[in-house]
Design a protein around this motif. Structure first.
Motif, mmCIF file in Angstrom:
data_model
loop_
_atom_site.group_PDB
_atom_site.id
_atom_site.type_symbol
_atom_site.label_atom_id
_atom_site.label_comp_id
_atom_site.label_asym_id
_atom_site.label_seq_id
_atom_site.Cartn_x
_atom_site.Cartn_y
_atom_site.Cartn_z
ATOM 1 N N PRO A 215 0.787 -1.235 0.000
ATOM 2 C CA PRO A 215 0.000 0.000 0.000
ATOM 3 C C PRO A 215 0.821 1.288 0.000
ATOM 4 C CG PRO A 215 -0.424 -1.297 1.994
ATOM 5 C CD PRO A 215 0.538 -2.064 1.159
ATOM 6 N N SER A 216 2.084 1.235 0.394
ATOM 7 C CA SER A 216 2.894 2.452 0.414
ATOM 8 C C SER A 216 3.385 2.836 -0.976
ATOM 9 C CB SER A 216 4.074 2.289 1.372
ATOM 10 O OG SER A 216 4.851 1.171 1.007
ATOM 11 N N ALA A 217 3.182 1.978 -1.966
ATOM 12 C CA ALA A 217 3.605 2.263 -3.335
ATOM 13 C C ALA A 217 2.453 2.832 -4.146
ATOM 14 C CB ALA A 217 4.127 1.001 -4.007
ATOM 15 N N SER A 218 2.801 3.722 -5.071
ATOM 16 C CA SER A 218 1.776 4.277 -5.950
ATOM 17 C C SER A 218 1.995 3.868 -7.401
ATOM 18 C CB SER A 218 1.743 5.800 -5.835
ATOM 19 O OG SER A 218 3.008 6.347 -6.142
ATOM 20 N N THR A 219 3.235 3.521 -7.762
ATOM 21 C CA THR A 219 3.531 3.067 -9.110
ATOM 22 C C THR A 219 4.466 1.867 -9.066
ATOM 23 O OG1 THR A 219 5.403 4.580 -9.328
ATOM 24 C CG2 THR A 219 3.293 5.353 -10.163
ATOM 25 N N TYR B 111 7.177 2.100 -6.121
ATOM 26 C CA TYR B 111 7.701 3.429 -5.821
ATOM 27 C C TYR B 111 6.631 4.289 -5.170
ATOM 28 C CZ TYR B 111 11.538 2.208 -8.947
ATOM 29 O OH TYR B 111 12.619 1.595 -9.514
ATOM 30 N N ASP B 112 7.052 5.146 -4.238
ATOM 31 C CA ASP B 112 6.114 6.096 -3.640
ATOM 32 C C ASP B 112 6.055 7.354 -4.500
ATOM 33 O OD1 ASP B 112 8.405 7.549 -3.041
ATOM 34 O OD2 ASP B 112 8.269 7.243 -0.879
ATOM 35 N N GLU B 113 5.325 8.360 -4.023
ATOM 36 C CA GLU B 113 5.126 9.594 -4.787
ATOM 37 C C GLU B 113 6.436 10.327 -5.071
ATOM 38 O OE1 GLU B 113 2.229 10.553 -6.101
ATOM 39 O OE2 GLU B 113 1.185 8.856 -5.221
ATOM 40 N N SER B 114 7.425 10.195 -4.174
ATOM 41 C CA SER B 114 8.695 10.903 -4.363
ATOM 42 C C SER B 114 9.653 10.158 -5.296
ATOM 43 C CB SER B 114 9.367 11.139 -3.006
ATOM 44 O OG SER B 114 9.808 9.907 -2.461
ATOM 45 N N GLY B 115 9.287 8.947 -5.692
ATOM 46 C CA GLY B 115 10.127 8.173 -6.600
ATOM 47 C C GLY B 115 11.072 7.216 -5.902
ATOM 48 N N VAL C 194 9.862 1.594 -2.223
ATOM 49 C CA VAL C 194 9.332 1.301 -0.893
ATOM 50 C C VAL C 194 9.204 -0.195 -0.641
ATOM 51 C CG1 VAL C 194 8.136 3.499 -0.594
ATOM 52 C CG2 VAL C 194 6.953 1.593 -1.704
ATOM 53 N N GLY C 195 9.485 -0.991 -1.672
ATOM 54 C CA GLY C 195 9.409 -2.441 -1.529
ATOM 55 C C GLY C 195 9.186 -3.088 -2.879
ATOM 56 N N TYR C 196 8.852 -4.369 -2.822
ATOM 57 C CA TYR C 196 8.647 -5.150 -4.036
ATOM 58 C C TYR C 196 7.375 -5.976 -3.893
ATOM 59 C CZ TYR C 196 13.337 -4.125 -5.750
ATOM 60 O OH TYR C 196 14.449 -3.499 -6.233
ATOM 61 N N VAL C 197 6.774 -6.270 -5.027
ATOM 62 C CA VAL C 197 5.664 -7.214 -5.088
ATOM 63 C C VAL C 197 6.206 -8.467 -5.764
ATOM 64 C CG1 VAL C 197 3.396 -7.689 -6.053
ATOM 65 C CG2 VAL C 197 3.907 -5.421 -5.168
ATOM 66 N N ALA C 198 6.122 -9.579 -5.046
ATOM 67 C CA ALA C 198 6.627 -10.850 -5.558
ATOM 68 C C ALA C 198 5.458 -11.704 -6.031
ATOM 69 C CB ALA C 198 7.407 -11.583 -4.471
ATOM 70 N N SER C 199 5.576 -12.240 -7.249
ATOM 71 C CA SER C 199 4.567 -13.151 -7.797
ATOM 72 C C SER C 199 5.082 -14.575 -7.638
ATOM 73 C CB SER C 199 4.331 -12.856 -9.275
ATOM 74 O OG SER C 199 3.852 -11.550 -9.438
ATOM 75 N N ASP D 178 12.335 -3.517 4.706
ATOM 76 C CA ASP D 178 12.829 -4.225 5.890
ATOM 77 C C ASP D 178 12.593 -5.725 5.793
ATOM 78 O OD1 ASP D 178 13.619 -1.811 7.107
ATOM 79 O OD2 ASP D 178 11.582 -1.488 7.872
ATOM 80 N N ALA D 179 12.183 -6.214 4.629
ATOM 81 C CA ALA D 179 11.903 -7.627 4.364
ATOM 82 C C ALA D 179 10.755 -8.146 5.227
ATOM 83 C CB ALA D 179 13.153 -8.482 4.529
ATOM 84 N N LYS D 180 9.753 -7.301 5.426
ATOM 85 C CA LYS D 180 8.535 -7.710 6.139
ATOM 86 C C LYS D 180 7.374 -7.718 5.153
ATOM 87 C CE LYS D 180 9.942 -6.200 10.618
ATOM 88 N NZ LYS D 180 9.546 -6.500 11.911
ATOM 89 N N ILE D 181 6.419 -8.595 5.430
ATOM 90 C CA ILE D 181 5.257 -8.745 4.560
ATOM 91 C C ILE D 181 4.309 -7.564 4.781
ATOM 92 C CG2 ILE D 181 3.252 -10.175 4.036
ATOM 93 C CD1 ILE D 181 4.953 -12.567 5.074
ATOM 94 N N THR D 182 3.911 -6.937 3.673
ATOM 95 C CA THR D 182 2.963 -5.825 3.751
ATOM 96 C C THR D 182 1.572 -6.224 3.262
ATOM 97 O OG1 THR D 182 3.619 -5.049 1.563
ATOM 98 C CG2 THR D 182 4.771 -4.094 3.457
ATOM 99 N N GLY D 183 1.468 -7.386 2.648
ATOM 100 C CA GLY D 183 0.172 -7.862 2.165
ATOM 101 C C GLY D 183 0.315 -9.157 1.401
#
Length: 177
Positions: free
Chosen positions: A51-55, A73-77, A80-85, A104-109
């Motif tokens: 959720p902290s990413a916008s693009t 990436y967040d609004e500032s570019g 903020v993390g990665y989405v793994a498939s 920080d290598a923690k699960i965000t969702g």
């Protein structure tokens, strides 16, 4: 009589050519819209797990051990993390899911996209409440049958856990560097 068959053949060929042209034109217009809508749905699913990413930039994706990592990436570019498939074998076939991983290598969702597990048992991995329990965990978490599994179904939840741990370990070893 033979003239009539030639006439019908020409008329039928003309109708087929016009129909094919119309279908091709309509397909040209709608394929772009369909592709844009599909990308929008995928990005919404990505935002759900990170959720902290916008693009997200698919062109910067990394692949490790069959898992694709797409940076968010967040609004500032800033990343903020990665989405793994992830595709992980379950009881009745692969369980496909995406997992958000912060810096920080923690699960965000977690979002289970597809599965063919037993309805009412292993298929419970698609439940939002069960998926949300993984938020905040990291690779030090150990599977707890009493908390993470369902009565009569441990293979499917353990498969998701195994896939998550694979994603986190590969992230720490190969992606976050």
């Amino acid at each position: 009589m033979e003239n009539r068959y030639i006439h019908f053949g020409i008329v039928l060929g003309l109708i087929a050519a016009i129909s094919a042209g119309i279908l091709g034109t309509v397909n040209g217009f709608t394929s772009k819209v369909i592709a844009e809508n599909a990308l929008k749905i995928v990005n919404e699913a990505r935002v759900e797990v990170l959720p902290s990413a916008s693009t997200f930039k698919e062109e910067e994706a990394k692949e490790v051990d069959g898992i694709q990592y797409i940076p968010g990436y967040d609004e500032s570019g800033a990343v903020v993390g990665y989405v793994a498939s992830v595709a992980q074998p379950g009881y009745a076939g692969d369980i496909n899911f995406v997992v958000g991983i912060d810096n920080d290598a923690k699960i965000t969702g977690l979002n289970v996209i597809s599965q063919s597990e037993t309805p009412g048992l292993g298929a419970k991995v698609t439940g939002k409440k069960w998926q949300q329990q993984w938020i905040g965990r990291d690779d030090s978490y150990k599977f707890d049958k009493a908390v993470d599994a369902f009565a009569g179904a441990t293979i499917s939840p353990r498969a998701v856990y195994t896939g998550i741990m694979r994603a986190l370990e590969n992230y720490k070893a190969e992606v976050s560097q």
